[in-house]
Design a protein around this motif. Sequence first.
Motif, PDB file in Angstrom:
ATOM      1  N   THR A 172     -11.616   0.274  12.516  1.00 49.31           N
ATOM      2  CA  THR A 172     -10.647  -0.158  11.522  1.00 49.31           C
ATOM      3  C   THR A 172      -9.237   0.269  11.868  1.00 49.31           C
ATOM      4  O   THR A 172      -8.277  -0.393  11.513  1.00 49.31           O
ATOM      5  CB  THR A 172     -11.024   0.402  10.149  1.00 49.31           C
ATOM      6  OG1 THR A 172     -11.210   1.812  10.272  1.00 49.31           O
ATOM      7  CG2 THR A 172     -12.281  -0.234   9.626  1.00 49.31           C
ATOM      8  N   GLU A 173      -9.077   1.364  12.568  1.00 46.41           N
ATOM      9  CA  GLU A 173      -7.735   1.840  12.885  1.00 46.41           C
ATOM     10  C   GLU A 173      -6.992   0.845  13.770  1.00 46.41           C
ATOM     11  O   GLU A 173      -5.779   0.758  13.727  1.00 46.41           O
ATOM     12  CB  GLU A 173      -7.816   3.206  13.562  1.00 46.41           C
ATOM     13  CG  GLU A 173      -8.263   4.299  12.600  1.00 46.41           C
ATOM     14  CD  GLU A 173      -8.308   5.644  13.285  1.00 46.41           C
ATOM     15  OE1 GLU A 173      -7.306   6.373  13.275  1.00 46.41           O
ATOM     16  OE2 GLU A 173      -9.361   5.965  13.834  1.00 46.41           O
ATOM     17  N   THR A 174      -7.691   0.080  14.580  1.00 42.65           N
ATOM     18  CA  THR A 174      -7.021  -0.875  15.452  1.00 42.65           C
ATOM     19  C   THR A 174      -7.093  -2.292  14.901  1.00 42.65           C
ATOM     20  O   THR A 174      -6.323  -3.142  15.319  1.00 42.65           O
ATOM     21  CB  THR A 174      -7.648  -0.847  16.848  1.00 42.65           C
ATOM     22  OG1 THR A 174      -9.052  -1.108  16.733  1.00 42.65           O
ATOM     23  CG2 THR A 174      -7.477   0.522  17.481  1.00 42.65           C
ATOM     24  N   ILE A 175      -8.009  -2.572  13.964  1.00 44.20           N
ATOM     25  CA  ILE A 175      -8.149  -3.922  13.434  1.00 44.20           C
ATOM     26  C   ILE A 175      -7.021  -4.225  12.439  1.00 44.20           C
ATOM     27  O   ILE A 175      -6.459  -5.288  12.433  1.00 44.20           O
ATOM     28  CB  ILE A 175      -9.513  -4.094  12.744  1.00 44.20           C
ATOM     29  CG1 ILE A 175     -10.629  -4.073  13.791  1.00 44.20           C
ATOM     30  CG2 ILE A 175      -9.558  -5.383  11.948  1.00 44.20           C
ATOM     31  CD1 ILE A 175     -10.556  -5.221  14.757  1.00 44.20           C
TER      32      ILE A 175
ATOM     33  N   SER B 289      10.801   5.248   3.156  1.00 38.35           N
ATOM     34  CA  SER B 289      11.913   5.531   4.057  1.00 38.35           C
ATOM     35  C   SER B 289      11.400   5.665   5.495  1.00 38.35           C
ATOM     36  O   SER B 289      10.186   5.712   5.750  1.00 38.35           O
ATOM     37  CB  SER B 289      12.624   6.816   3.637  1.00 38.35           C
ATOM     38  OG  SER B 289      11.758   7.928   3.780  1.00 38.35           O
ATOM     39  N   ILE B 290      12.342   5.758   6.441  1.00 34.40           N
ATOM     40  CA  ILE B 290      11.980   5.806   7.861  1.00 34.40           C
ATOM     41  C   ILE B 290      11.110   7.011   8.178  1.00 34.40           C
ATOM     42  O   ILE B 290      10.197   6.950   9.001  1.00 34.40           O
ATOM     43  CB  ILE B 290      13.262   5.828   8.722  1.00 34.40           C
ATOM     44  CG1 ILE B 290      14.037   4.523   8.532  1.00 34.40           C
ATOM     45  CG2 ILE B 290      12.931   6.057  10.199  1.00 34.40           C
ATOM     46  CD1 ILE B 290      15.343   4.475   9.292  1.00 34.40           C
ATOM     47  N   SER B 291      11.360   8.145   7.498  1.00 34.17           N
ATOM     48  CA  SER B 291      10.635   9.386   7.796  1.00 34.17           C
ATOM     49  C   SER B 291       9.265   9.447   7.142  1.00 34.17           C
ATOM     50  O   SER B 291       8.487  10.356   7.416  1.00 34.17           O
ATOM     51  CB  SER B 291      11.466  10.601   7.343  1.00 34.17           C
ATOM     52  OG  SER B 291      11.693  10.548   5.940  1.00 34.17           O
ATOM     53  N   GLU B 292       8.961   8.488   6.262  1.00 38.24           N
ATOM     54  CA  GLU B 292       7.697   8.529   5.532  1.00 38.24           C
ATOM     55  C   GLU B 292       6.600   7.748   6.266  1.00 38.24           C
ATOM     56  O   GLU B 292       6.867   7.001   7.218  1.00 38.24           O
ATOM     57  CB  GLU B 292       7.881   7.941   4.124  1.00 38.24           C
ATOM     58  CG  GLU B 292       8.766   8.779   3.215  1.00 38.24           C
ATOM     59  CD  GLU B 292       8.867   8.178   1.830  1.00 38.24           C
ATOM     60  OE1 GLU B 292       9.984   7.805   1.428  1.00 38.24           O
ATOM     61  OE2 GLU B 292       7.809   8.065   1.165  1.00 38.24           O
ATOM     62  N   THR B 293       5.364   7.942   5.790  1.00 38.68           N
ATOM     63  CA  THR B 293       4.216   7.209   6.330  1.00 38.68           C
ATOM     64  C   THR B 293       4.430   5.714   6.165  1.00 38.68           C
ATOM     65  O   THR B 293       4.812   5.249   5.085  1.00 38.68           O
ATOM     66  CB  THR B 293       2.932   7.633   5.605  1.00 38.68           C
ATOM     67  OG1 THR B 293       2.762   9.043   5.722  1.00 38.68           O
ATOM     68  CG2 THR B 293       1.715   6.930   6.179  1.00 38.68           C
ATOM     69  N   THR B 294       4.196   4.942   7.234  1.00 35.62           N
ATOM     70  CA  THR B 294       4.369   3.497   7.147  1.00 35.62           C
ATOM     71  C   THR B 294       3.237   2.885   6.332  1.00 35.62           C
ATOM     72  O   THR B 294       2.188   3.500   6.120  1.00 35.62           O
ATOM     73  CB  THR B 294       4.388   2.869   8.550  1.00 35.62           C
ATOM     74  OG1 THR B 294       3.099   3.064   9.151  1.00 35.62           O
ATOM     75  CG2 THR B 294       5.458   3.518   9.422  1.00 35.62           C
ATOM     76  N   ILE B 295       3.452   1.640   5.904  1.00 33.80           N
ATOM     77  CA  ILE B 295       2.394   0.945   5.158  1.00 33.80           C
ATOM     78  C   ILE B 295       1.156   0.797   6.036  1.00 33.80           C
ATOM     79  O   ILE B 295       0.023   0.982   5.573  1.00 33.80           O
ATOM     80  CB  ILE B 295       2.892  -0.440   4.686  1.00 33.80           C
ATOM     81  CG1 ILE B 295       4.075  -0.283   3.719  1.00 33.80           C
ATOM     82  CG2 ILE B 295       1.760  -1.212   4.017  1.00 33.80           C
ATOM     83  CD1 ILE B 295       4.641  -1.605   3.221  1.00 33.80           C
ATOM     84  N   GLN B 296       1.349   0.455   7.308  1.00 40.83           N
ATOM     85  CA  GLN B 296       0.219   0.320   8.229  1.00 40.83           C
ATOM     86  C   GLN B 296      -0.599   1.600   8.274  1.00 40.83           C
ATOM     87  O   GLN B 296      -1.822   1.596   8.140  1.00 40.83           O
ATOM     88  CB  GLN B 296       0.749  -0.011   9.634  1.00 40.83           C
ATOM     89  CG  GLN B 296      -0.271   0.114  10.750  1.00 40.83           C
ATOM     90  CD  GLN B 296      -0.986  -1.185  11.057  1.00 40.83           C
ATOM     91  OE1 GLN B 296      -0.568  -2.238  10.585  1.00 40.83           O
ATOM     92  NE2 GLN B 296      -2.055  -1.115  11.816  1.00 40.83           N
TER      93      GLN B 296
ATOM     94  N   GLU C  41      -4.443   2.281   6.825  1.00 40.00           N
ATOM     95  CA  GLU C  41      -5.450   2.772   7.771  1.00 40.00           C
ATOM     96  C   GLU C  41      -6.118   4.048   7.247  1.00 40.00           C
ATOM     97  O   GLU C  41      -7.336   4.200   7.329  1.00 40.00           O
ATOM     98  CB  GLU C  41      -4.810   3.039   9.129  1.00 40.00           C
ATOM     99  CG  GLU C  41      -4.492   1.794   9.917  1.00 40.00           C
ATOM    100  CD  GLU C  41      -3.816   2.117  11.245  1.00 40.00           C
ATOM    101  OE1 GLU C  41      -3.378   3.285  11.412  1.00 40.00           O
ATOM    102  OE2 GLU C  41      -3.724   1.223  12.102  1.00 40.00           O
ATOM    103  N   LYS C  42      -5.303   4.977   6.746  1.00 42.95           N
ATOM    104  CA  LYS C  42      -5.852   6.234   6.224  1.00 42.95           C
ATOM    105  C   LYS C  42      -6.769   5.972   5.038  1.00 42.95           C
ATOM    106  O   LYS C  42      -7.835   6.600   4.901  1.00 42.95           O
ATOM    107  CB  LYS C  42      -4.715   7.178   5.825  1.00 42.95           C
ATOM    108  CG  LYS C  42      -3.901   7.722   6.982  1.00 42.95           C
ATOM    109  CD  LYS C  42      -2.772   8.628   6.501  1.00 42.95           C
ATOM    110  CE  LYS C  42      -1.890   9.079   7.655  1.00 42.95           C
ATOM    111  NZ  LYS C  42      -2.594   9.912   8.620  1.00 42.95           N
ATOM    112  N   LEU C  43      -6.377   5.042   4.157  1.00 44.01           N
ATOM    113  CA  LEU C  43      -7.208   4.740   2.998  1.00 44.01           C
ATOM    114  C   LEU C  43      -8.531   4.121   3.431  1.00 44.01           C
ATOM    115  O   LEU C  43      -9.600   4.509   2.943  1.00 44.01           O
ATOM    116  CB  LEU C  43      -6.455   3.791   2.060  1.00 44.01           C
ATOM    117  CG  LEU C  43      -7.247   3.338   0.820  1.00 44.01           C
ATOM    118  CD1 LEU C  43      -7.669   4.526  -0.034  1.00 44.01           C
ATOM    119  CD2 LEU C  43      -6.437   2.342  -0.001  1.00 44.01           C
TER     120      LEU C  43
END
Length: 809
Positions: free
Chosen positions: A633-636, A704-711, A715-717
């Motif tokens: 899932t991390e790459t899909i 923001s730029i320093s925060e976790t991206t949506i991607q 993935e984490k969820l």
Amino acid sequence: MMWTATMTVGQRTGNYTTTVEIVNVLPPSLVLQLTNIIVNPGDKLRIPCTVTSHGPVMMMWSSSSDNGFDSIDLSTILPSESILQESTVSVTNKEFSLFLDLSGIATLPAGASFVFVVTAFALDNEQSSEKRVHVTVNSPPTTGDVQISPSNGTSMTTDFTIDVGDGWTDIDGDSTLFFFSVKEANLDRIRLNARGLSDVYSYMFKLTEGVYDVIVELCDTYGACSNMNLKAAITVLGKTFTEAELDQAAASITATVKTDMNEAIGMAMTMSSLLVTDNQNSTDSVSLVINEVATSLLISVVAAVDPADATSVLDSANNMLQRLADSGGLTQTVITESQSLASDLASYVTKGTGQSRRRKKRTTTVDITPLPINNAAVLLTTYSATFSQQSEDSISTNSATDYHQSLDNIFIGLCATVAYAEDPVVISSTLTTINIDKRVTENTESLVYEVTCKNCISFITHPAHVTYGISIQNKYASWDCSPYLSCYGACFVSAQLTKDLVTPTSPSEMSLTNRVRRSDIIILKVINPVENSILTVGNLETPITITIRVDGDVNTTAYSLQCLFWNHDSWTNNTCTASSPHMIDLMTAVTCSCDTMGYIAIFEGPPIIETIISTSTESSLETETVPVHEETTETIISIPSSAEAVQVSFTIDTDYAIIVDHVQFRNEIKQKLADTMHVKVKRITYLSVESGSIIVTFKVEHGSISETTIQEAVEKLLAAIMSNSLVITNHHGGPLKIIKASFTYEVVDKDPVPEEENPSTLYIILGCVGALLVIAVVVIAILLHKMKKDHTAVSTSPPPPYGPQMHGQ
């Protein structure tokens, strides 16, 4: 080289051309680190040597009988490639060491003196160089008379005495030290005195119940020892002790510590057997006094003490440490002091000779002190004893970090000790088994090596196997190991760690994985043999493959098996890929393919089932369903970097009616989602909980730029859902099951201002609600006043027979 001579006279010119061949006339260069060596009978003889030649060269080892020296035909005991090698090209700093395992050679007797000769012939100019090494085989001390009295006695009551008579001496005139030990059948030997005793020919001690061998040992300056073992020399009858008697014995040992450390150690060693019994003798007083003796012994090793002596003391203390650990009685003071001493002794490998050892800031240097193999074993045993009593989640970051720093020092020290010509050296403890292999990499592309050992005494039941591949073979076949020298091969370190002391090294709480580890932790490293440093090995075109046995039964429908790599902060699967589980020797195994060397282990991962995931492209919001294997899932998952928001949905497999407090349930889910995805709560909007089992839908918005991206957040969820680590509970605290196949996501537009976070809208709504409440209160007051007035005027009947809100039917 072609030369042309030209002469000009007036208008006339004449030329003459000749060819001149320039040949190498320099002899090969030989470098020996040692020219005089004293070795004990049965030890391993290592003579390090390097060769440099400007052209083709032949190298040879031999034994000389000149001037009356003993000699030996090396060709009868060593393979030809160990004593004769040829290179068709020039070499720089090529290792050509001699290695002899003297334990199997009867022709190197004590007192013998040999000269070994290394010769290098330049094949293009017939120049040669020769170096000689004088090797003396040390004569161990001789044994003599021993008397023991009495031969029978009572546990912890009778004083036994060993008297040493004539005959104990060293014919070379070396200084000597006595050590006294006892041993019960099928148990390890217990050394009664931690430090050697000189000019002492009598030793008194007490014993607990049992039948004991008595061993008297005399060792010289070079570590050669002779001993006499008196079988079943002492029989001790058991005794039931009162608490008062045990306390008195403990007090006696405590008092003796202040006057005679060696005597106190002997008493504590024998008394420690009471720790592992199941009767009344196992008391807190016994444990406390042995801890006190161990502490006093360890802190008595000060900076002025020679490291070899300190290691001997630690070796003796390990008997007490292990028994205390087995009984669960190790105090934190002893654990700290033992690990501190072991860490300091390990750091000696990389310390300058003039530095203080105890509690000083360590410095990094390439001036390496070789670490004797026996000393390395003592250090590993100490760590095994002190960590065995601690659970993995109770090990501090500092102690775990110090342990791995000590391991690195042990690796470096052992690599400086072993020679290219010898077989791999294996050192084993219950916690860690280490394999040191200093070798060239020719023909290692497809060879399978044991990570630890095969058919040897080891605490590793099922060793892993590694194939280094063509990238490693080419990388270290011939390489610049320093700005001035080339190396042919390297020192390869591999190890298996039975307990997870890797995860606690990260100071970040986020690194503590809740995944289940299913194998030993494998350590793979390469040491630069010239600069004595650990190399960073990564981004290999051809990966290293490691086959690792899996502990216990495997249920691949409940979980997958993943190869995870430690990146100094967390376990990740970005570096290694896992094969499908397969059987080796009736055990499940997984083969990991890794492009980086370091720490690798098998963990449980998400089960391999197909999951339908909704995705959308940057150019369209039309939904596209994609079947995904949970392992990948991390790459899909693919979310455009320009996406402003993603709507996520999943279903909880339970009745919607179980929700008691909808607001609380919704807020709890929102907080857990934020924690799981590593995003701020305000980035989760439009969260709804609807019926149909329980359907959870929400948006996660761009930060923001320093925060976790949506991607990364999605993935984490998904990883948390697939690994069952996202735990949502009912109002009783019981976990609710998330349907993994229900997970979908979809790129959506981000509303200008979320409804729940628009301040102006919120104020308007609150104002309207407030106004309505005021109007309602006024109306209700008027009606109540009117009703009360009407009731007073017309009501003449008595009240009903029931109290308020208890109307009869």
